[in-house]
Design a protein around this motif. Sequence first.
Motif, short mmCIF file in Angstrom:
data_model
loop_
_atom_site.label_atom_id
_atom_site.label_comp_id
_atom_site.label_asym_id
_atom_site.label_seq_id
_atom_site.Cartn_x
_atom_site.Cartn_y
_atom_site.Cartn_z
N VAL A 73 -15.01 -3.15 19.60
CA VAL A 73 -15.29 -4.01 18.44
C VAL A 73 -13.98 -4.50 17.82
CG1 VAL A 73 -16.39 -4.13 16.18
CG2 VAL A 73 -17.39 -2.71 17.98
N LYS A 74 -13.91 -5.82 17.61
CA LYS A 74 -12.77 -6.40 16.93
C LYS A 74 -13.05 -6.44 15.43
CE LYS A 74 -11.19 -9.61 20.49
NZ LYS A 74 -10.92 -11.03 20.77
N PRO A 75 -12.03 -6.25 14.60
CA PRO A 75 -12.25 -6.33 13.15
C PRO A 75 -12.52 -7.78 12.71
CG PRO A 75 -9.93 -6.01 13.63
CD PRO A 75 -10.66 -5.90 14.93
N ASP A 76 -13.35 -7.93 11.68
CA ASP A 76 -13.64 -9.23 11.09
C ASP A 76 -12.54 -9.62 10.11
OD1 ASP A 76 -16.09 -9.48 12.44
OD2 ASP A 76 -17.15 -8.34 10.87
N PHE A 77 -12.62 -10.83 9.57
CA PHE A 77 -11.64 -11.32 8.60
C PHE A 77 -11.48 -10.35 7.44
CE2 PHE A 77 -10.69 -13.45 4.60
CZ PHE A 77 -9.51 -14.09 4.91
N GLU A 78 -12.60 -9.90 6.87
CA GLU A 78 -12.53 -9.02 5.70
C GLU A 78 -11.90 -7.67 6.02
OE1 GLU A 78 -16.78 -8.91 7.28
OE2 GLU A 78 -15.41 -10.50 6.70
N ASP A 79 -11.89 -7.27 7.29
CA ASP A 79 -11.22 -6.04 7.69
C ASP A 79 -9.71 -6.23 7.80
OD1 ASP A 79 -13.70 -4.65 8.04
OD2 ASP A 79 -13.92 -5.62 9.99
N ARG A 80 -9.28 -7.45 8.06
CA ARG A 80 -7.87 -7.76 8.28
C ARG A 80 -7.14 -8.19 7.00
NH1 ARG A 80 -6.72 -10.20 13.86
NH2 ARG A 80 -8.47 -9.52 15.14
N ALA A 81 -7.86 -8.74 6.04
CA ALA A 81 -7.25 -9.35 4.85
C ALA A 81 -7.21 -8.38 3.68
CB ALA A 81 -8.02 -10.60 4.46
N ASP A 82 -6.19 -8.55 2.84
CA ASP A 82 -6.07 -7.77 1.62
C ASP A 82 -5.40 -8.64 0.55
OD1 ASP A 82 -6.33 -5.59 -0.08
OD2 ASP A 82 -4.50 -4.63 0.61
N PHE A 83 -5.86 -8.51 -0.68
CA PHE A 83 -5.32 -9.26 -1.81
C PHE A 83 -5.06 -8.29 -2.94
CE2 PHE A 83 -8.17 -11.92 0.64
CZ PHE A 83 -7.34 -12.99 0.95
N LYS A 84 -3.93 -8.50 -3.65
CA LYS A 84 -3.54 -7.58 -4.72
C LYS A 84 -2.92 -8.34 -5.89
CE LYS A 84 -2.30 -3.99 -1.42
NZ LYS A 84 -1.25 -3.18 -0.84
N VAL A 85 -3.02 -7.74 -7.07
CA VAL A 85 -2.19 -8.13 -8.21
C VAL A 85 -1.24 -6.97 -8.42
CG1 VAL A 85 -3.90 -9.62 -9.29
CG2 VAL A 85 -3.83 -7.21 -9.90
N ARG A 86 -0.05 -7.27 -8.95
CA ARG A 86 0.93 -6.19 -9.09
C ARG A 86 1.82 -6.37 -10.30
NH1 ARG A 86 5.09 -6.59 -4.09
NH2 ARG A 86 6.40 -8.30 -4.79
N PHE A 87 2.43 -5.26 -10.68
CA PHE A 87 3.39 -5.20 -11.77
C PHE A 87 4.65 -4.54 -11.23
CE2 PHE A 87 5.51 -2.84 -15.12
CZ PHE A 87 5.73 -3.85 -16.04
N ASN A 88 5.81 -5.13 -11.52
CA ASN A 88 7.10 -4.61 -11.05
C ASN A 88 8.01 -4.27 -12.22
OD1 ASN A 88 6.43 -5.28 -8.32
ND2 ASN A 88 7.15 -7.36 -8.68
N ALA A 89 8.78 -3.23 -12.04
CA ALA A 89 9.90 -2.94 -12.94
C ALA A 89 11.16 -3.32 -12.16
CB ALA A 89 9.91 -1.45 -13.30
N ASN A 90 11.80 -4.41 -12.56
CA ASN A 90 12.98 -4.91 -11.86
C ASN A 90 14.21 -4.20 -12.41
OD1 ASN A 90 10.85 -7.23 -12.20
ND2 ASN A 90 11.88 -7.51 -10.26
N LEU A 91 14.77 -3.29 -11.61
CA LEU A 91 15.77 -2.34 -12.10
C LEU A 91 17.20 -2.57 -11.59
CD1 LEU A 91 13.60 0.88 -11.82
CD2 LEU A 91 13.93 -0.62 -13.79
N GLY A 92 17.46 -3.71 -10.97
CA GLY A 92 18.80 -3.98 -10.49
C GLY A 92 19.85 -3.89 -11.58
N SER A 93 19.56 -4.48 -12.74
CA SER A 93 20.53 -4.44 -13.85
C SER A 93 20.63 -3.05 -14.46
CB SER A 93 20.15 -5.46 -14.92
OG SER A 93 18.91 -5.14 -15.50
N VAL A 94 19.53 -2.31 -14.48
CA VAL A 94 19.53 -0.95 -15.03
C VAL A 94 20.45 -0.05 -14.20
CG1 VAL A 94 18.11 1.10 -15.48
CG2 VAL A 94 17.23 -1.20 -16.00
N PHE A 95 20.39 -0.20 -12.88
CA PHE A 95 21.25 0.59 -11.98
C PHE A 95 22.62 -0.05 -11.78
CE2 PHE A 95 17.05 2.16 -10.41
CZ PHE A 95 17.24 3.47 -10.78
#
Length: 165
Positions: A73-95
């Motif tokens: 059995v091959k996976p369907d589209f919904e098995d292959r796809a993923d969607f997310k919202v995200r929050f980042n802490a951008n720490l380059g300046s902190v370090f």
Amino acid sequence: MSKKIITIAAIAMVSIANAQAYKGKGDIKAQVGLNVQDHGTGINTSVDFGIGENMSYGFVASYLLSVDKIGDVKPDFEDRADFKVRFNANLGSVFKLDKAMDIYPGLNLGTRNFGAHLGFRYFFTEGFGVYTEAGIPLAKYDSNVQGFEEYNNQFVFQIGASFNL
């Protein structure tokens, strides 16, 4: 001789470039890269929007192009796809990293799970850089993940190009 000239020119361009990996509020980054995980590889795209000196939010879409079959059995589209919202802490300046670098841990909420990620960006020029990112699920929506549900619901590694928009 031409290899030496190209090498010297590349080093000079990188050293004089005033690239900045994260600028704060109003900053927009787009990324496209290779998505690698157990049972498949694919493509990942994301966009992040700066909302503060060290904070950003964004959206992620990934699609597995090459995946293992389960049985015949091959996976369907919904098995292959993923969607997310995200929050980042951008720490380059902190370090106190070079302005061309940023490290960004964060949390994400997707169609498969609630997870965490850790990423790193390096910009060669004002508009172009590279990134690498790793992510893991912290809480899966289904406690008994089986078959195709394992796709996009596990440790994932990404590497690719990053762009300032």
